[in-house]
Design a protein around this motif. Sequence first.
Motif, PDB file in Angstrom:
ATOM      1  N   ILE A   1       0.837  -1.195   0.000  1.00  0.00           N
ATOM      2  CA  ILE A   1       0.000   0.000   0.000  1.00  0.00           C
ATOM      3  C   ILE A   1       0.873   1.246   0.000  1.00  0.00           C
ATOM      4  O   ILE A   1       1.864   1.322   0.742  1.00  0.00           O
ATOM      5  N   VAL A   2       0.531   2.200  -0.857  1.00  0.00           N
ATOM      6  CA  VAL A   2       1.141   3.526  -0.821  1.00  0.00           C
ATOM      7  C   VAL A   2       0.203   4.440  -0.048  1.00  0.00           C
ATOM      8  O   VAL A   2      -1.008   4.459  -0.305  1.00  0.00           O
ATOM      9  N   THR A   3       0.745   5.180   0.907  1.00  0.00           N
ATOM     10  CA  THR A   3      -0.095   6.085   1.680  1.00  0.00           C
ATOM     11  C   THR A   3       0.690   7.324   2.080  1.00  0.00           C
ATOM     12  O   THR A   3       1.891   7.257   2.352  1.00  0.00           O
ATOM     13  N   HIS A   4       0.003   8.479   2.070  1.00  0.00           N
ATOM     14  CA  HIS A   4       0.571   9.709   2.616  1.00  0.00           C
ATOM     15  C   HIS A   4       0.242   9.849   4.101  1.00  0.00           C
ATOM     16  O   HIS A   4       0.758  10.745   4.765  1.00  0.00           O
ATOM     17  N   ASN A   5      -0.599   8.970   4.596  1.00  0.00           N
ATOM     18  CA  ASN A   5      -1.055   9.023   5.984  1.00  0.00           C
ATOM     19  C   ASN A   5      -0.155   8.125   6.832  1.00  0.00           C
ATOM     20  O   ASN A   5      -0.279   6.904   6.808  1.00  0.00           O
TER      21      ASN A   5
END
Length: 240
Positions: free
Chosen positions: A184-188
């Motif tokens: 998963i790519v996430t900015h969070n």
Amino acid sequence: MSKLELNDVDIFYGDFHAVQNVNMQIPAQAVTAFIGPSGCGKSTVLRTLNRMHEVIPGASVKGEILLDGTNIYGPKVDPVSVRNTIGMVFQKANPFPTMSIEDKEVAEQSLRGANLWDEVKDRLDKPGGGLSGGQQQRLCIARAIAVEPEVLLMDEPCSALDPISTLAVEDLIHELKENFTIVIVTHNMQQAARVSDKTGFFSLEATGKPGHLVEFDETTRIFENPSQKETEDYISGRFG
């Protein structure tokens, strides 16, 4: 045990060197998160894992990406077969508004697998576009798992969702890792800490320079005791 292994991976858009020298081992039946500032290449790396990167004209990949020991960029490997084995869920849910919730590629089993069956079982003939944002994203996940991939890639799947819908997707990710390898790519960063077992922190020296993997480790270590000061600065909000 590693499901995916990246060895000396460099990624290009034409002559532009987007990401350089990525080495990591992504474990099977676990959640791996990619974090880092915008433009550092984390989504680009994600797309190379199922050969989606190469559909962009002029894009290329150097190095090895191994799936169960086989190089997915080998000369005899079919890209379509790779994308069936390594599914993708994009940032913006796209449930095909004119298509009903239950169609030939989404069986009850997949809707149950996406924790969506009880919410939609009485409206299976209705368009998927009529669902809430969180339900639409879980419908996209149902479609992705309907073809029974081994790996599921998710590019910021909760970025457009409210907190309650985000929690529903995160709960689903926890359940899915029993049967799938998930990246998963996430900015969070809080989300990465909540859902992932391993975390890779990507960064870049300056705009126009290649992104690179700064550190890859157990998520608890990345967030509590990283080995690189650059990681610590990003996690603590002192980045830049």
